[in-house]
Design a protein around this motif. Structure first.
Motif, PDB file in Angstrom:
ATOM      1  N   GLY A  61     -36.542  -9.220 -18.272  1.00  0.00           N
ATOM      2  CA  GLY A  61     -37.318 -10.628 -17.977  1.00  0.00           C
ATOM      3  C   GLY A  61     -37.736 -10.252 -16.598  1.00  0.00           C
ATOM      4  N   GLU A  62     -37.501 -11.346 -15.602  1.00  0.00           N
ATOM      5  CA  GLU A  62     -38.133 -11.210 -14.358  1.00  0.00           C
ATOM      6  C   GLU A  62     -37.380 -10.341 -13.295  1.00  0.00           C
ATOM      7  N   PHE A  63     -36.459  -9.921 -13.809  1.00  0.00           N
ATOM      8  CA  PHE A  63     -35.580  -9.272 -12.650  1.00  0.00           C
ATOM      9  C   PHE A  63     -35.525  -7.644 -12.730  1.00  0.00           C
ATOM     10  N   THR A  64     -34.985  -6.985 -11.803  1.00  0.00           N
ATOM     11  CA  THR A  64     -34.975  -5.650 -11.766  1.00  0.00           C
ATOM     12  C   THR A  64     -33.435  -5.319 -11.419  1.00  0.00           C
ATOM     13  N   TYR A  65     -33.004  -4.287 -12.033  1.00  0.00           N
ATOM     14  CA  TYR A  65     -31.454  -3.906 -12.041  1.00  0.00           C
ATOM     15  C   TYR A  65     -31.449  -2.418 -11.597  1.00  0.00           C
ATOM     16  N   VAL A  66     -30.406  -2.296 -10.951  1.00  0.00           N
ATOM     17  CA  VAL A  66     -29.989  -0.910 -10.472  1.00  0.00           C
ATOM     18  C   VAL A  66     -28.435  -0.708 -10.998  1.00  0.00           C
ATOM     19  N   ASP A  67     -27.802  -1.625 -11.719  1.00  0.00           N
ATOM     20  CA  ASP A  67     -26.463  -1.191 -12.018  1.00  0.00           C
ATOM     21  C   ASP A  67     -26.243  -0.527 -13.292  1.00  0.00           C
ATOM     22  N   GLY A  68     -27.288  -0.238 -14.038  1.00  0.00           N
ATOM     23  CA  GLY A  68     -27.104   0.316 -15.342  1.00  0.00           C
ATOM     24  C   GLY A  68     -27.415   1.967 -15.219  1.00  0.00           C
ATOM     25  N   ASN A  69     -27.739   2.489 -16.235  1.00  0.00           N
ATOM     26  CA  ASN A  69     -27.884   4.127 -16.361  1.00  0.00           C
ATOM     27  C   ASN A  69     -29.072   4.323 -15.536  1.00  0.00           C
ATOM     28  N   THR A  70     -29.284   4.305 -14.208  1.00  0.00           N
ATOM     29  CA  THR A  70     -30.161   4.479 -13.555  1.00  0.00           C
ATOM     30  C   THR A  70     -30.217   5.464 -12.482  1.00  0.00           C
ATOM     31  N   LYS A  71     -31.051   6.004 -11.790  1.00  0.00           N
ATOM     32  CA  LYS A  71     -31.120   6.719 -10.631  1.00  0.00           C
ATOM     33  C   LYS A  71     -30.615   5.911  -9.466  1.00  0.00           C
ATOM     34  N   GLY A  72     -31.038   4.625  -9.332  1.00  0.00           N
ATOM     35  CA  GLY A  72     -30.557   3.948  -8.306  1.00  0.00           C
ATOM     36  C   GLY A  72     -29.162   3.439  -8.207  1.00  0.00           C
ATOM     37  N   CYS A  73     -28.456   3.414  -9.432  1.00  0.00           N
ATOM     38  CA  CYS A  73     -26.872   3.201  -9.413  1.00  0.00           C
ATOM     39  C   CYS A  73     -26.376   4.246  -8.956  1.00  0.00           C
ATOM     40  N   ARG A  74     -26.899   5.770  -9.324  1.00  0.00           N
ATOM     41  CA  ARG A  74     -25.927   6.871  -8.945  1.00  0.00           C
ATOM     42  C   ARG A  74     -26.314   7.140  -7.627  1.00  0.00           C
ATOM     43  N   VAL A  75     -27.409   6.960  -7.117  1.00  0.00           N
ATOM     44  CA  VAL A  75     -27.588   7.188  -5.708  1.00  0.00           C
ATOM     45  C   VAL A  75     -26.474   6.180  -4.778  1.00  0.00           C
ATOM     46  N   VAL A  76     -26.657   4.876  -5.043  1.00  0.00           N
ATOM     47  CA  VAL A  76     -25.531   4.216  -4.409  1.00  0.00           C
ATOM     48  C   VAL A  76     -24.268   4.331  -4.510  1.00  0.00           C
ATOM     49  N   HIS A  77     -23.561   5.220  -5.715  1.00  0.00           N
ATOM     50  CA  HIS A  77     -22.634   5.471  -6.105  1.00  0.00           C
ATOM     51  C   HIS A  77     -22.224   6.811  -5.308  1.00  0.00           C
ATOM     52  N   SER A  78     -23.313   7.856  -5.438  1.00  0.00           N
ATOM     53  CA  SER A  78     -22.864   9.011  -4.741  1.00  0.00           C
ATOM     54  C   SER A  78     -22.594   8.929  -3.313  1.00  0.00           C
ATOM     55  N   PHE A  79     -23.180   7.716  -2.504  1.00  0.00           N
ATOM     56  CA  PHE A  79     -23.114   7.605  -1.381  1.00  0.00           C
ATOM     57  C   PHE A  79     -21.332   7.077  -1.258  1.00  0.00           C
ATOM     58  N   PHE A  80     -20.968   6.184  -1.928  1.00  0.00           N
ATOM     59  CA  PHE A  80     -19.413   6.061  -1.917  1.00  0.00           C
ATOM     60  C   PHE A  80     -18.669   7.154  -2.097  1.00  0.00           C
TER      61      PHE A  80
END
Length: 353
Positions: free
Chosen positions: A253-272
Motif C-alpha cells: 500500500g502506501e507504507f514501506t517496510y524493513v522488517d521482512g526479507n530485506t537488506k534493511g532488516c539485516r543491517v539493523v539486526h547485524s548491528f544488534f
C-alpha cells in the motif's frame, strides 16, 4: 520560562522547567495532595489523573538511557510498525541503533517536545502522546559515495505507562509506539543499506561473528572455532552477493517496510548481533528460529501506523507538529551534515525516537 499553548492542539514544554514545576508541586502523586497543573496546561491536564500522569512522566528521566532498567519492565514493548517490535533489552538496542550506533553518527533533539495529549484513569494507567523534532547525521563511512546526509525529522510517540508512586522511579512504561515519516524508511534507509560498506559490515557479522557462535553438536567448541572463515574468504564473497540480491525494503500500500526479507532488516539486526548473538538467527539468509521462538527478517508483519495511532494523532504528527517545531515538512533530507544543536550545544540522546 513558561508553557505555551499553540492553536489549542499541543503544548510546547520547556524541559528545563520540569524540575522547577516538580519542586513547586512537591510530587503530588507521592504526597496524595491535589494536583495543580502548570500554567498553560489546564486545558490539557483537565483531570487530577492527567495531572498526576504528567508530573510522574516529567520526573521519570526517560530521556536518559541510564534510567531504562527502572523504567522498562521485562515485558515492555517498543513498536515501530515498519521496522519491528523490540522487547525490554531490545528497546535499548534499538535506541542505540537509531541514536548513535554504527550507521548513525549522532542524533540531536531540536527544540522542545510537544505534548499533544494525556489520558489518565483512576487505575493509574497513563497514556502520553508526544512529538519531537530531531536531526540524524548518517555515518559517512556507510553512506553511498561517503555522502554526508542529514535527516531532520518529526517523531511521534505514544507511551503507555503506570504510575508507581515511587519518587525515585515514578513510572513503568509498558508499551511505546513510534511514528516516523515513511520517507525515513523509503529514502533514508537506502542511502546506507545499499552501500558496499553496509554489505561488508553485515557479512562480517554474519560470517565472522555469528557463524563462530553456531556450534555443531557433533563438534567441540574448539574445533568449531577453528572453522571460523577468514574475512576475505569465499564465504564473505558469497554473503555479499546474497545480501546485494535482496531488496532494500518492501512495500505494501502506501507504507514501506524493513522488517521482512530485506537488506534493511539485516543491517539493523547485524548491528544488534555484533554484540548480542541472540540476534544471529535474525540475519541468516534462511528462516531461522531464535531462542524466543520468533523469526525475524523473513516475512514482514505488515503493521501500519494506523494500527497504532488514531487519525487525529497521525494528522497531528504529519501536518501540525512540523510547523510548531519550525520544520517545513515532517521530514527534510539534506545532502550535508546536520548543523542543529540543542540549547547546550550538545547532541542528547532521546527516548522518544
Amino acid at each position: 520560562m513558561e508553557f505555551t499553548m499553540i492553536n489549542n492542539v499541543g503544548i510546547i514544554i520547556q524541559l528545563s522547567t520540569f524540575l522547577l514545576l516538580l519542586g513547586q508541586q512537591q510530587f503530588a502523586v507521592a504526597e496524595a495532595t491535589p494536583c495543580l497543573p502548570p500554567p498553560g496546561l489546564g486545558n490539557l491536564l483537565d483531570t487530577q489523573e492527567k495531572c498526576n500522569c504528567f508530573y510522574s512522566f516529567a520526573a521519570s528521566g526517560i530521556e536518559d538511557p541510564s534510567n531504562f532498567p527502572s523504567i522498562y519492565a521485562e515485558d515492555s514493548v517498543l513498536e515501530f510498525p515498519q521496522v519491528g517490535k523490540y522487547l525490554h533489552d531490545g528497546i535499548a538496542e534499538y535506541i542505540s541503533f537509531a541514536m548513535a550506533g554504527v550507521f548513525v553518527s549522532d542524533y540531536t533533539r531540536v527544540g522542545d517536545p510537544i505534548f499533544f495529549d494525556f489520558t489518565g484513569s483512576t487505575a493509574e494507567q497513563c497514556v502520553a502522546v508526544i512529538a519531537e523534532r530531531g536531526a540524524w547525521n548518517l555515518n559517512t563511512a556507510f553512506t553511498q559515495d561517503n555522502q554526508a546526509v542529514c535527516a531532520d525529522v518529526v517523531t511521534g510517540v505514544k507511551f503507555f505507562y503506570t504510575m508507581t508512586g515511587d519518587q525515585a522511579s515514578p513510572i513503568i512504561v509498558h508499551k511505546q509506539d513510534v511514528w516516523l515519516p515513511d520517507a525515513l524508511v523509503s529514502d533514508v534507509f537506502s542511502l546506507f543499506v545499499d552501500s558496499p560498506a553496509a554489505a561488508e559490515y553485515f557479512c562480517d557479522v554474519n560470517v565472522n561473528t555469528c557463524n563462530n557462535n553456531k556450534k555443531s553438536p557433533k563438534k567441540s567448541a574448539k574445533s568449531t572455532k577453528n572453522m571460523r572463515p577468514p574475512k576475505n574468504s569465499k564465504a564473505m564473497e558469497n554473503c555479499v552477493k546474497q545480501f546485494n540480491d535482496l531488496p532494500s525494503f518492501s512495500t505494501s500500500g502506501e507504507f514501506t517496510y524493513v522488517d521482512g526479507n530485506t537488506k534493511g532488516c539485516r543491517v539493523v539486526h547485524s548491528f544488534f548481533a555484533s554484540t548480542n548473538d541472540v540476534h544471529c538467527p535474525h540475519i541468516s539468509f534462511e528462516a531461522e528460529e531464535d531462542i524466543f521462538g520468533l523469526y525475524k527478517c523473513n516475512e514482514s508483519a505488515g503493521r501500519a501506523p494506523p494500527d497504532l495511532f488514531t487519525d487525529a494523532e497521525l494528522y497531528f504528527f504529519e501536518h501540525v507538529a512540523p510547523g510548531m517545531l519550525e520544520l517545513g515538512d515532517a521530514i527534510e533530507i539534506k545532502m550535508e551534515a546536520c548543523s542543529n544543536r540543542d540549547e547546550s550545544g550538545k547532541s542528547p540522546t532521546s527516548a522518544v525516537a
